[in-house]
Motif scaffolding. Structure first.
Motif, PDB file in Angstrom:
ATOM      1  N   PHE A 199       0.818  -1.214   0.000  1.00 18.20           N
ATOM      2  CA  PHE A 199       0.000   0.000   0.000  1.00 18.20           C
ATOM      3  C   PHE A 199       0.858   1.273   0.000  1.00 18.20           C
ATOM      4  CE2 PHE A 199      -2.965   2.821   2.662  1.00 18.20           C
ATOM      5  CZ  PHE A 199      -3.707   3.218   1.553  1.00 18.20           C
ATOM      6  N   GLN A 200       2.035   1.201   0.675  1.00 20.51           N
ATOM      7  CA  GLN A 200       2.961   2.328   0.812  1.00 20.51           C
ATOM      8  C   GLN A 200       2.264   3.583   1.333  1.00 20.51           C
ATOM      9  OE1 GLN A 200       5.559   2.989  -2.549  1.00 20.51           O
ATOM     10  NE2 GLN A 200       5.721   0.801  -2.979  1.00 20.51           N
ATOM     11  N   PRO A 201       1.741   3.513   2.565  1.00 20.31           N
ATOM     12  CA  PRO A 201       1.015   4.656   3.137  1.00 20.31           C
ATOM     13  C   PRO A 201       1.947   5.821   3.463  1.00 20.31           C
ATOM     14  CG  PRO A 201       1.357   2.985   4.793  1.00 20.31           C
ATOM     15  CD  PRO A 201       1.844   2.391   3.513  1.00 20.31           C
ATOM     16  N   GLN A 202       1.361   7.009   3.527  1.00 15.54           N
ATOM     17  CA  GLN A 202       2.122   8.191   3.956  1.00 15.54           C
ATOM     18  C   GLN A 202       1.971   8.441   5.458  1.00 15.54           C
ATOM     19  OE1 GLN A 202      -0.301  10.089   1.079  1.00 15.54           O
ATOM     20  NE2 GLN A 202       1.445  11.011   0.018  1.00 15.54           N
ATOM     21  N   GLY A 243       9.991   7.880   5.047  1.00 11.82           N
ATOM     22  CA  GLY A 243       9.331   9.187   5.036  1.00 11.82           C
ATOM     23  C   GLY A 243       7.916   9.143   5.554  1.00 11.82           C
ATOM     24  N   CYS A 244       7.470   7.969   5.971  1.00 13.27           N
ATOM     25  CA  CYS A 244       6.097   7.793   6.457  1.00 13.27           C
ATOM     26  C   CYS A 244       5.963   8.356   7.866  1.00 13.27           C
ATOM     27  CB  CYS A 244       5.758   6.306   6.444  1.00 13.27           C
ATOM     28  SG  CYS A 244       4.133   5.922   7.105  1.00 13.27           S
ATOM     29  N   VAL A 245       4.871   9.062   8.121  1.00 15.80           N
ATOM     30  CA  VAL A 245       4.591   9.564   9.477  1.00 15.80           C
ATOM     31  C   VAL A 245       3.980   8.428  10.287  1.00 15.80           C
ATOM     32  CG1 VAL A 245       3.314  11.243  10.858  1.00 15.80           C
ATOM     33  CG2 VAL A 245       4.227  11.893   8.612  1.00 15.80           C
ATOM     34  N   LEU A 246       4.616   8.111  11.406  1.00 16.57           N
ATOM     35  CA  LEU A 246       4.217   6.961  12.229  1.00 16.57           C
ATOM     36  C   LEU A 246       3.696   7.459  13.574  1.00 16.57           C
ATOM     37  CD1 LEU A 246       4.219   3.897  11.917  1.00 16.57           C
ATOM     38  CD2 LEU A 246       6.510   3.848  12.892  1.00 16.57           C
ATOM     39  N   ILE A 247       2.426   7.139  13.867  1.00 20.77           N
ATOM     40  CA  ILE A 247       1.785   7.612  15.100  1.00 20.77           C
ATOM     41  C   ILE A 247       1.391   6.422  15.970  1.00 20.77           C
ATOM     42  CG2 ILE A 247      -0.171   8.861  16.088  1.00 20.77           C
ATOM     43  CD1 ILE A 247      -0.235  10.623  13.686  1.00 20.77           C
ATOM     44  N   ALA A 248       1.902   6.388  17.186  1.00 17.58           N
ATOM     45  CA  ALA A 248       1.489   5.369  18.159  1.00 17.58           C
ATOM     46  C   ALA A 248       0.140   5.777  18.731  1.00 17.58           C
ATOM     47  CB  ALA A 248       2.525   5.254  19.281  1.00 17.58           C
ATOM     48  N   LEU A 249      -0.823   4.899  18.627  1.00 17.78           N
ATOM     49  CA  LEU A 249      -2.168   5.152  19.148  1.00 17.78           C
ATOM     50  C   LEU A 249      -2.475   4.056  20.148  1.00 17.78           C
ATOM     51  CD1 LEU A 249      -4.645   6.944  18.997  1.00 17.78           C
ATOM     52  CD2 LEU A 249      -5.502   5.537  17.135  1.00 17.78           C
ATOM     53  N   THR A 250      -2.454   4.395  21.449  1.00 21.95           N
ATOM     54  CA  THR A 250      -2.487   3.363  22.474  1.00 21.95           C
ATOM     55  C   THR A 250      -3.196   3.827  23.735  1.00 21.95           C
ATOM     56  OG1 THR A 250      -1.053   2.050  23.947  1.00 21.95           O
ATOM     57  CG2 THR A 250      -0.190   4.143  23.166  1.00 21.95           C
ATOM     58  N   GLY A 251      -3.606   2.877  24.539  1.00 17.45           N
ATOM     59  CA  GLY A 251      -4.207   3.185  25.830  1.00 17.45           C
ATOM     60  C   GLY A 251      -3.175   3.448  26.917  1.00 17.45           C
ATOM     61  N   TYR A 252      -1.885   3.164  26.625  1.00 11.62           N
ATOM     62  CA  TYR A 252      -0.827   3.371  27.618  1.00 11.62           C
ATOM     63  C   TYR A 252      -0.192   4.735  27.392  1.00 11.62           C
ATOM     64  CZ  TYR A 252      -1.360  -1.612  28.444  1.00 11.62           C
ATOM     65  OH  TYR A 252      -1.871  -2.849  28.744  1.00 11.62           O
ATOM     66  N   GLY A 253      -0.245   5.590  28.427  1.00 11.57           N
ATOM     67  CA  GLY A 253       0.169   6.977  28.202  1.00 11.57           C
ATOM     68  C   GLY A 253       1.151   7.547  29.197  1.00 11.57           C
ATOM     69  N   THR A 254       1.986   6.705  29.840  1.00 10.89           N
ATOM     70  CA  THR A 254       2.966   7.247  30.775  1.00 10.89           C
ATOM     71  C   THR A 254       4.109   7.894  30.001  1.00 10.89           C
ATOM     72  OG1 THR A 254       4.337   5.246  30.896  1.00 10.89           O
ATOM     73  CG2 THR A 254       2.442   5.384  32.396  1.00 10.89           C
ATOM     74  N   ASP A 255       4.929   8.682  30.708  1.00 12.02           N
ATOM     75  CA  ASP A 255       6.081   9.305  30.056  1.00 12.02           C
ATOM     76  C   ASP A 255       7.044   8.240  29.526  1.00 12.02           C
ATOM     77  OD1 ASP A 255       5.471  12.109  30.504  1.00 12.02           O
ATOM     78  OD2 ASP A 255       5.767  11.686  32.620  1.00 12.02           O
ATOM     79  N   PHE A 280       8.634   5.982  16.264  1.00  6.00           N
ATOM     80  CA  PHE A 280       7.390   6.728  16.070  1.00  6.00           C
ATOM     81  C   PHE A 280       7.687   8.226  16.017  1.00  6.00           C
ATOM     82  CE2 PHE A 280       5.603   2.802  17.814  1.00  6.00           C
ATOM     83  CZ  PHE A 280       4.474   2.643  17.033  1.00  6.00           C
ATOM     84  N   ASP A 281       6.896   8.953  15.249  1.00  4.84           N
ATOM     85  CA  ASP A 281       6.997  10.414  15.218  1.00  4.84           C
ATOM     86  C   ASP A 281       6.181  11.049  16.342  1.00  4.84           C
ATOM     87  OD1 ASP A 281       8.575  10.809  12.737  1.00  4.84           O
ATOM     88  OD2 ASP A 281       6.861   9.798  11.818  1.00  4.84           O
ATOM     89  N   PHE A 282       5.044  10.414  16.662  1.00  4.82           N
ATOM     90  CA  PHE A 282       4.165  10.950  17.696  1.00  4.82           C
ATOM     91  C   PHE A 282       3.560   9.812  18.504  1.00  4.82           C
ATOM     92  CE2 PHE A 282       3.989  13.850  14.066  1.00  4.82           C
ATOM     93  CZ  PHE A 282       4.401  15.038  14.656  1.00  4.82           C
ATOM     94  N   HIS A 283       3.182  10.129  19.749  1.00  9.19           N
ATOM     95  CA  HIS A 283       2.526   9.165  20.636  1.00  9.19           C
ATOM     96  C   HIS A 283       1.219   9.789  21.108  1.00  9.19           C
ATOM     97  CE1 HIS A 283       1.510   7.320  24.496  1.00  9.19           C
ATOM     98  NE2 HIS A 283       2.218   6.268  24.137  1.00  9.19           N
ATOM     99  N   LEU A 284       0.098   9.161  20.799  1.00  4.16           N
ATOM    100  CA  LEU A 284      -1.216   9.656  21.208  1.00  4.16           C
ATOM    101  C   LEU A 284      -1.939   8.591  22.013  1.00  4.16           C
ATOM    102  CD1 LEU A 284      -2.415  11.280  17.850  1.00  4.16           C
ATOM    103  CD2 LEU A 284      -1.390  12.436  19.813  1.00  4.16           C
ATOM    104  N   THR A 285      -2.608   9.015  23.084  1.00  2.73           N
ATOM    105  CA  THR A 285      -3.354   8.064  23.903  1.00  2.73           C
ATOM    106  C   THR A 285      -4.797   7.973  23.417  1.00  2.73           C
ATOM    107  OG1 THR A 285      -3.773   9.825  25.502  1.00  2.73           O
ATOM    108  CG2 THR A 285      -1.961   8.325  25.978  1.00  2.73           C
ATOM    109  N   LYS A 286      -5.343   6.772  23.554  1.00  2.50           N
ATOM    110  CA  LYS A 286      -6.754   6.567  23.225  1.00  2.50           C
ATOM    111  C   LYS A 286      -7.623   7.156  24.330  1.00  2.50           C
ATOM    112  CE  LYS A 286      -5.979   2.217  20.726  1.00  2.50           C
ATOM    113  NZ  LYS A 286      -6.276   0.764  20.700  1.00  2.50           N
ATOM    114  N   PRO A 287      -8.828   7.579  24.029  1.00  2.00           N
ATOM    115  CA  PRO A 287      -9.403   7.692  22.688  1.00  2.00           C
ATOM    116  C   PRO A 287      -8.784   8.856  21.929  1.00  2.00           C
ATOM    117  CG  PRO A 287     -10.897   8.631  24.297  1.00  2.00           C
ATOM    118  CD  PRO A 287      -9.769   8.015  25.085  1.00  2.00           C
TER     119      PRO A 287
END
Length: 502
Positions: A428-431, A459-471, A482-489
């Motif tokens: 698929f080669q996502p961006q 060059g793909c932007v990689l975002i962690a999307l997870t329920g675990y959000g400690t430092d 990963f480029d970014f870490h985001l907590t669910k929801p």
């Protein structure tokens, strides 16, 4: 403690006098303790790290390093700071000597000569205390693990709920009643997210695990963000909010997210504990090298007794007639801890019950930073991110996110395992990839490393999307690529910089 129990405990005996070293060791081994003996401070520090004894019996007069300094070094070292230390001395026997030892970290101090029974009783008491502390530490560890798991499990269903709400808002022919109901669900979902985050923050602060991400920050920036965050609750209660920012262009060195949280918590607290149609005022003023932020209300007020405990954990004082108790009683405790982490101070004052309250924050000012015209985030350039891959084993969360992204014109594909996601990424080669951490076949960290090894994904932007959000979780994500870490929801407002059309 029986003699059988005592042989499970190791004592490090430190004394430069052969006779005293032998006598103490004999007394201790006779009742069942395991004993290792050394005659210098250097040896004591080495053996303490190597053996991690349950207790150190430490003489103060040693040939190389005095016992006071040995104790201070042991207690300053994270590896040995939890070892109980019983200091003894035949030379340093004044009250001042005892205070020096105890201030240096000793758990107790005995002057020689010491009766064998007294020595054994003191050691047993310190070991009992040490065991109780270890048990409490283990309970806290299990509690924190439970809270982290609970937050993860609670966040997982909240993600698809939020995504579904966004999708429902785009449907045609919605009546005003439909919009009203959707707004209620949205507000209550956001409240649930805040409660989960507050619970985790309390646990992190108590263990010293919150790491601030400070920057040079204009005071107006976090004040306005806090007002925006609290506006709905204030308006819903019919309150009037007077904002008086008397000093402009003020800067502090702080974590924007946390300072917004602090001021918003104070505004929310004022709104909740003031009867309907009340008055809340927020003022910002410079006093010498500090900025003073005040939140004042004409609510239920506080008694002198309650003023002393208002920042304690799980404390709530009083209620207004038209509201039942809500919240966990942790917001103000969080506020105090976060302000102290910023090196600031917080105070509370109230003329009495029914007469309102004032909370005052004091933060150190810094010089205004030099503006060079460049943006602070340059990870996302002028790239149209229209090919997106979602990898998540939570089918509802993945599918609703896919539907939402597709609604805004993106080409989106989904995978429910790490292996499937890696294979799909090749073809698929996502961006942009949203990647869950807790996948059934591999951790998201491993999947991220494998994705980064492929030149096509560099060059793909990689975002962690997870329920675990400690430092620590965030740092693990960055280390994995990963480029970014985001907590669910997923909060769509946090990814506006990606220009996905939200």
């Amino acid at each position: 403690m029986s003699a059988h129990d005592l042989d499970e405990f190791l004592i490090l005996n430190v004394d430069d006098t052969d006779a005293a070293l032998y006598a103490k060791s004999k007394i201790l081994t006779r009742v069942g303790f395991k004993v290792i003996s050394v005659s210098s401070g250097t040896e004591a520090l080495q053996k303490a790290k190597e053996l991690l004894p349950d207790l150190i019996l430490l003489d103060t007069k040693l040939p190389d390093i005095n016992g006071f300094d040995v104790c201070r070094q042991l207690k300053a070292d994270p590896v040995t700071q939890f070892i109980s230390i019983l200091q003894t001395s035949a030379s340093f026997i004044t009250s001042g000597d005892k205070i020096t030892a105890l201030d240096g970290g000793a758990d107790n101090y005995l002057c020689e000569p010491i009766e064998p029974e007294e020595l054994i009783s003191n050691i047993k008491a310190l070991i009992r205390l040490s065991l109780a502390e270890r048990e409490l530490s283990e309970i806290n560890r299990k509690k924190d693990a439970f809270l982290a798991t609970l937050a993860h499990e609670l966040r997982n269903p909240l993600g698809p709920i939020r995504n579904s709400l966004k999708l429902m808002e785009t449907l045609e022919n919605l009546t005003p009643k439909h919009h009203q109901l959707l707004n209620i669900i949205s507000r209550q979902t956001n409240q649930m997210v805040r409660l989960v985050d507050d619970l985790l923050d309390v646990s992190r602060i108590s263990l010293g695990k919150i790491l601030l991400q400070p920057s040079n920050l204009e005071v107006d920036e976090f004040i306005n963000a806090a007002i925006e965050s609290s506006t709905y609750l204030i308006q819903d209660r019919g309150h009037q909010l007077d904002v008086n920012i008397m000093s402009k262009g003020l800067y502090v060195h702080g974590d924007k997210v946390r300072l917004v949280q602090v001021v918003s918590n104070l505004l929310n607290n004022a709104a909740k504990f003031t009867s309907r149609d009340g008055l809340i005022s927020l003022s910002v003023v410079q006093e010498n090298d500090f900025v003073i932020i005040k939140v004042t209300d004409n609510g239920i007020g506080l008694s002198k007794q309650n003023l002393a405990t208002i920042f304690d954990l799980f404390v709530q004082h009083g209620r207004v007639e038209d509201r039942v108790h809500e919240g966990l009683g942790i917001g103000l405790s969080l506020v105090k801890n976060l302000i102290e982490l910023h090196g600031g101070e917080i105070y509370v004052d109230s003329p009495g019950l029914g007469l309102g309250s004032t909370f005052l924050i004091k933060l150190k000012l810094i010089d205004a930073p030099i503006v060079d015209g460049k943006t602070t985030t340059d990870i996302i350039n002028a790239v149209t991110l229209n090919k997106i891959l979602v990898i998540d084993d939570n089918v509802d969360a993945a599918n609703t996110l896919v539907d939402l992204l597709s609604l805004f014109g993106h080409e989106v594909q989904t995978a429910y395992t790490g292996k499937e996601g890696l294979e799909l990424a090749k073809s698929f080669q996502p961006q942009l990839i949203f990647l869950d951490i807790g996948l059934p076949d591999m951790l998201g960290y491993e999947a991220a490393r494998l994705l980064r090894k492929d030149d096509k994904n560099k060059g793909c932007v990689l975002i962690a999307l997870t329920g675990y959000g400690t430092d620590n979780d965030k740092q693990l994500a960055i280390n994995a690529g990963f480029d970014f870490h985001l907590t669910k929801p997923l909060n769509l407002g946090k990814i506006k910089f990606l220009n996905l059309g939200f």
